[in-house]
Design an enzyme around this catalytic site. Structure first.
Site, PDB file in Angstrom:
ATOM      1  N   HIS A 120       0.824  -1.202   0.000  1.00 37.36           N
ATOM      2  CA  HIS A 120       0.000   0.000   0.000  1.00 37.36           C
ATOM      3  C   HIS A 120       0.867   1.264   0.000  1.00 37.36           C
ATOM      4  O   HIS A 120       0.565   2.243  -0.657  1.00 37.36           O
ATOM      5  CB  HIS A 120      -0.925   0.011   1.217  1.00 37.36           C
ATOM      6  CG  HIS A 120      -1.956  -1.089   1.180  1.00 37.36           C
ATOM      7  ND1 HIS A 120      -3.299  -0.851   1.081  1.00 37.36           N
ATOM      8  CD2 HIS A 120      -1.818  -2.435   1.200  1.00 37.36           C
ATOM      9  CE1 HIS A 120      -3.950  -2.012   1.043  1.00 37.36           C
ATOM     10  NE2 HIS A 120      -3.075  -2.978   1.131  1.00 37.36           N
ATOM     11  N   ASP A 153      -6.122   5.465   2.349  1.00 40.43           N
ATOM     12  CA  ASP A 153      -6.307   4.049   2.086  1.00 40.43           C
ATOM     13  C   ASP A 153      -7.694   3.570   2.513  1.00 40.43           C
ATOM     14  O   ASP A 153      -8.290   4.076   3.463  1.00 40.43           O
ATOM     15  CB  ASP A 153      -5.257   3.247   2.854  1.00 40.43           C
ATOM     16  CG  ASP A 153      -5.021   1.886   2.236  1.00 40.43           C
ATOM     17  OD1 ASP A 153      -3.999   1.742   1.540  1.00 40.43           O
ATOM     18  OD2 ASP A 153      -5.863   0.977   2.429  1.00 40.43           O
ATOM     19  N   ALA A 168      14.297  -7.849  -2.265  1.00 37.19           N
ATOM     20  CA  ALA A 168      14.958  -7.740  -3.570  1.00 37.19           C
ATOM     21  C   ALA A 168      14.650  -6.396  -4.220  1.00 37.19           C
ATOM     22  O   ALA A 168      13.584  -5.842  -4.005  1.00 37.19           O
ATOM     23  CB  ALA A 168      14.459  -8.854  -4.477  1.00 37.19           C
ATOM     24  N   GLN A 207      13.149  -5.370  -6.741  1.00 36.88           N
ATOM     25  CA  GLN A 207      12.306  -6.067  -7.723  1.00 36.88           C
ATOM     26  C   GLN A 207      12.151  -5.354  -9.072  1.00 36.88           C
ATOM     27  O   GLN A 207      12.244  -5.979 -10.118  1.00 36.88           O
ATOM     28  CB  GLN A 207      10.912  -6.321  -7.122  1.00 36.88           C
ATOM     29  CG  GLN A 207       9.936  -6.924  -8.126  1.00 36.88           C
ATOM     30  CD  GLN A 207       8.799  -7.633  -7.463  1.00 36.88           C
ATOM     31  OE1 GLN A 207       9.006  -8.482  -6.603  1.00 36.88           O
ATOM     32  NE2 GLN A 207       7.581  -7.324  -7.849  1.00 36.88           N
ATOM     33  N   ASN A 223       0.668  -4.907  -7.231  1.00 39.72           N
ATOM     34  CA  ASN A 223       1.874  -4.141  -7.581  1.00 39.72           C
ATOM     35  C   ASN A 223       2.829  -4.972  -8.417  1.00 39.72           C
ATOM     36  O   ASN A 223       3.342  -4.508  -9.428  1.00 39.72           O
ATOM     37  CB  ASN A 223       2.577  -3.648  -6.317  1.00 39.72           C
ATOM     38  CG  ASN A 223       1.699  -2.687  -5.539  1.00 39.72           C
ATOM     39  OD1 ASN A 223       1.399  -1.599  -6.017  1.00 39.72           O
ATOM     40  ND2 ASN A 223       1.240  -3.109  -4.376  1.00 39.72           N
ATOM     41  N   GLU A 260      -6.823 -10.582  -3.091  1.00 48.09           N
ATOM     42  CA  GLU A 260      -7.572 -10.569  -4.354  1.00 48.09           C
ATOM     43  C   GLU A 260      -6.740 -11.176  -5.477  1.00 48.09           C
ATOM     44  O   GLU A 260      -6.998 -10.973  -6.654  1.00 48.09           O
ATOM     45  CB  GLU A 260      -8.030  -9.143  -4.657  1.00 48.09           C
ATOM     46  CG  GLU A 260      -7.121  -8.250  -5.453  1.00 48.09           C
ATOM     47  CD  GLU A 260      -5.742  -7.916  -4.878  1.00 48.09           C
ATOM     48  OE1 GLU A 260      -5.363  -8.452  -3.817  1.00 48.09           O
ATOM     49  OE2 GLU A 260      -5.031  -7.140  -5.530  1.00 48.09           O
TER      50      GLU A 260
HETATM   51  N1  UDP Z   1       8.896  -5.888  -3.382  1.00 50.52           N
HETATM   52  C1  UDP Z   1      10.233  -5.627  -3.546  1.00 50.52           C
HETATM   53  N2  UDP Z   1      11.132  -6.558  -3.124  1.00 50.52           N
HETATM   54  C2  UDP Z   1      10.770  -7.722  -2.543  1.00 50.52           C
HETATM   55  C3  UDP Z   1       9.392  -7.987  -2.375  1.00 50.52           C
HETATM   56  C4  UDP Z   1       8.482  -7.051  -2.811  1.00 50.52           C
HETATM   57  O1  UDP Z   1      10.611  -4.577  -4.075  1.00 50.52           O
HETATM   58  O2  UDP Z   1      11.639  -8.523  -2.179  1.00 50.52           O
HETATM   59  C5  UDP Z   1       7.906  -4.872  -3.804  1.00 50.52           C
HETATM   60  C6  UDP Z   1       7.307  -5.192  -5.147  1.00 50.52           C
HETATM   61  O3  UDP Z   1       8.082  -4.636  -6.181  1.00 50.52           O
HETATM   62  C7  UDP Z   1       5.923  -4.568  -5.019  1.00 50.52           C
HETATM   63  C8  UDP Z   1       5.595  -4.694  -3.544  1.00 50.52           C
HETATM   64  O4  UDP Z   1       6.839  -4.865  -2.881  1.00 50.52           O
HETATM   65  O5  UDP Z   1       5.964  -3.206  -5.375  1.00 50.52           O
HETATM   66  C9  UDP Z   1       4.701  -5.874  -3.235  1.00 50.52           C
HETATM   67  O6  UDP Z   1       3.392  -5.554  -3.551  1.00 50.52           O
HETATM   68  P1  UDP Z   1       2.388  -6.632  -4.143  1.00 50.52           P
HETATM   69  O7  UDP Z   1       1.093  -5.920  -4.356  1.00 50.52           O
HETATM   70  O8  UDP Z   1       2.948  -7.275  -5.337  1.00 50.52           O
HETATM   71  O9  UDP Z   1       2.270  -7.749  -3.050  1.00 50.52           O
HETATM   72  P2  UDP Z   1       2.012  -7.732  -1.464  1.00 50.52           P
HETATM   73  O10 UDP Z   1       3.331  -7.574  -0.832  1.00 50.52           O
HETATM   74  O11 UDP Z   1       1.085  -6.569  -1.182  1.00 50.52           O
HETATM   75  O12 UDP Z   1       1.392  -9.059  -1.215  1.00 50.52           O
END
Ligand code: UDP
Length: 476
Positions: free
Chosen positions: A19, A123, A342, A344, A363, A383
Site C-alpha cells: 500500500h 487508504d 529484492a 524487484q 503491484n 484478491e
Molecule cells: N517488493 C520488492 N522486493 C521484494 C518484495 C516485494 O521490491 O523482495 C515490492 C514489489 O516490487 C511490489 C511490492 O513490494 O511493489 C509488493 O506488492 P504486491 O502488491 O505485489 O504484493 P504484497 O506484498 O502486497 O502481497
C-alpha cells in the site's frame, strides 16, 4: 490548476509495503504536476518513505512533505515498534493493528485543522478518514491498491454470491454481470470479499459504506490495460474513478533496503543471456512453509532454468530444511537466492529476465506488465486469484501454476516440485512464449505511453487535479 492557487493534497497510506509503495509513487506523480503533497505516516515508517522520496532527486522532492502521527501500538496490546503490517507476526493481531489505526483519527484531524489541504487520498483501510475530511469540507478519495478488475469482481461477489449456486466448492461458475465470461470456483474466491477477511465484523461494512460516501477512488492502473473493467466500474458501479500509474522510468529504491547489493545483482544478470532467467518472488507478505520452499527449490532445479529466487528468510539455520542437500553448491552461477528484500523493479526490467513466478499481488503484476515480462501465476490469498484471471484469461500473458485454493496467508503447501518444474518449462517453451512475450511487450509500451505527456494516465491526472481545483475554489 494554477488558476485555483496551488493545491495541497494529503496522502495517507496503510502501513504495508503493498500500500505504501504505490501511494507514495502516486504522491510523486502529483508533486511532479506542481501539487503540494503531504504524506501522513507513523514515526517508524517515515524514514522508509523519506528515503524513497530522496531518491527521486528531482525538483519535485521539495513539493513532498512527511507528517507523522504517533501510532498507539503499546496501548492497545501490540508489541513495541509494531507500526507496519510486516511486524504483525500473527494473523490474530491484525484486527488489533487495524483498531490501533483508528486511534489516529484525532491527531489526523488536528493536521487537517492546521493545514487545511484541498483533498485527502486515504487508504481503504482508513474508513474514518471520510468523516474526518467531511468535518472540514474536504473531499476524500479512496485508494484500495487493487486493479479495476478486482474491484469489480469483489463487488460482484459480495453483491450476488454466485458461488452459492454451485454444487461444490470446486465447481466452476461464471462471474455474473462481468465482462469476459470469467469462470472461478468458490475455493479460489476465498474470503476476500467478506467481512471474515479482516476478522473484524463491523469493519468491512464500515469501509464499504465510507467508500460510498467518499468523493471517488484512485486506482493504480492504466486504462489500456483493463479498459472494460475500468468502464464497468465507473458505469455499472457508478463510482468516480481516476487512474494513476507510476512512471516506470524511475528506477528507484522501493519499500525496503535491498538485502543484496543492487550492482552485484544486476552484474550477475548482465552475464545471463536475454530472456533466460526466471525471477521468483511472492511479494512482501506471503510466508511459505519450509516444505513449500523445498518443493520450489526442487522444481527450479528440475526446470534447468537460471533463476533469481527471493525468500523471506534469514540465514539458513542448522537443521532448517527448506533447501535440498547441497542445493546452493550445485546452483552456483545458475541461480541466485536473495534472502530478504529484492530490488524487484530493477530485476524485472533487466533484459535477462524471461519470466516471473508471482503471487499476483497487484503491484507485482503491474510491475511485470510494465516491464513486459510474462508471468507464472501462483496466487495465494487477498484478491490475487482475480488478478490471475486477468493475467491468464484477459491479457493472455501467463501460465498458471494451477493453485486451487485461496488461503489467508499461504502457509499450506499447494504446489509440488513437478508442478513448479512444468510451469517454468512451459513458460519458456518456444511457441507458448513467443505469443505471450509479444503481447507482454505491447502492454509494456502502452504502460509507458499512458504516463507520457498526453497519455491516458497523464491526462486523467490532469483532469483530477483540475476538478479538485474547481472544487476547492467553489468551497472557498
Ligand atoms: N517488493 C520488492 N522486493 C521484494 C518484495 C516485494 O521490491 O523482495 C515490492 C514489489 O516490487 C511490489 C511490492 O513490494 O511493489 C509488493 O506488492 P504486491 O502488491 O505485489 O504484493 P504484497 O506484498 O502486497 O502481497
Amino acid at each position: 490548476g494554477s488558476n485555483y492557487g496551488p493545491l495541497h493534497i494529503f496522502f495517507f497510506p496503510f502501513m504495508a509495503h503493498g500500500h505504501m509503495i504505490p501511494l507514495v509513487d502516486m504522491a510523486k506523480l502529483f508533486a511532479a504536476k506542481g501539487v503540494r503533497t503531504t504524506i501522513i505516516t507513523t514515526p517508524l515508517n517515515a524514514p522508509i518513505i523519506s528515503k524513497t522520496i530522496e531518491q527521486t532527486k528531482t525538483h519535485q522532492s521539495k513539493e513532498i512533505n512527511i507528517q507523522t502521527i504517533k501510532f498507539p501500538n503499546v496501548g492497545v496490546g501490540l508489541p513495541e515498534g509494531c507500526e507496519h503490517s510486516d511486524s504483525v507476526l500473527s494473523t490474530d493481531l491484525f484486527p488489533i493493528f487495524l483498531k490501533a489505526t483508528t486511534l489516529m483519527q484525532e491527531p489526523f484531524e488536528q493536521l487537517l485543522l492546521h493545514q487545511r489541504p484541498n483533498c485527502v487520498v486515504a487508504d481503504w483501510f482508513f474508513p474514518w478518514t471520510t468523516d474526518s475530511a467531511a468535518k472540514f469540507g474536504i473531499p476524500r478519495l479512496v485508494f484500495h491498491g487493487i486493479s479495476f478488475f478486482s474491484l469489480c469482481a469483489t463487488k460482484i461477489m459480495s453483491l450476488y454470491k454466485p458461488y452459492n449456486n454451485t454444487c461444490s466448492d470446486s465447481e466452476l461458475f461464471v462471474i455474473p454481470n462481468f465482462p469476459g465470461e470469467i469462470k472461478m470456483t468458490r475455493l479460489q474466491v476465498g474470503n476476500f470479499h467478506t467481512k471474515d477477511n479482516v476478522g473484524h465484523n463491523s469493519f468491512w461494512n464500515e469501509a464499504e459504506e465510507s467508500e460510498e460516501r467518499s468523493y471517488g477512488v484512485v486506482v493504480n492502473s492504466f486504462y489500456e490495460l483493463e479498459k472494460d473493467y475500468a468502464d464497468h466500474y465507473r458505469n455499472v458501479h457508478g463510482r468516480k474513478a481516476w487512474l494513476c500509474n507510476r512512471n516506470k522510468e524511475e528506477k528507484i529504491f522501493r519499500g525496503n533496503e535491498a538485502s543484496i547489493d543492487e550492482h552485484e545483482c544486476l552484474k550477475w544478470l548482465d552475464t545471463q543471456t536475454t530472456n533466460s532467467v526466471v525471477y521468483v518472488c511472492f511479494g512482501s507478505a506471503v510466508k511459505f512453509s519450509d516444505s513449500q520452499l523445498l518443493e520450489i527449490a526442487m522444481g527450479l532445479e528440475a526446470s534447468g532454468q537460471q533463476f533469481i529466487w527471493v525468500v523471506r528468510k534469514s540465514i539458513q539455520e542448522k537443521g532448517e530444511k527448506w533447501l535440498p542437500e547441497g542445493f546452493e553448491k550445485r546452483m552456483e552461477g545458475k541461480g541466485l537466492i536473495i534472502r530478504g528484500w529484492a530490488p524487484q523493479v530493477l530485476i524485472l526490467e533487466h533484459e535477462a529476465i524471461g519470466a516471473f513466478v508471482t503471487h499476483c499481488g497487484w503491484n507485482s503484476t503491474l510491475e511485470a506488465v510494465s516491464a513486459g515480462v510474462p508471468m507464472i501465476t501462483w496466487p495465494v490469498g487477498a484478491e490475487q486469484f482475480f488478478n490471475e484471471k486477468l493475467v491468464i484469461e484477459v491479457l493472455k500473458i501467463g501460465v498458471p501454476v494451477g493453485v486451487k485454493k485461496w488461503s489467508y496467508s499461504g502457509v499450506d503447501c499447494c504446489a509440488k516440485w513437478d508442478v513448479v518444474e512444468k510451469a517454468v518449462k512451459m513458460v519458456f517453451a518456444k511457441e507458448e512464449l513467443e505469443g505471450m512475450r509479444k503481447r507482454a511487450k505491447v502492454l509494456a509500451q502502452m504502460a509507458r505511453r499512458a504516463v507520457e505527456e498526453g497519455g491516458s494516465s497523464d491526462s486523467n491526472l490532469d483532469v483530477l487535479i483540475q476538478e479538485l481545483g474547481t472544487l476547492s475554489s467553489l468551497s472557498r
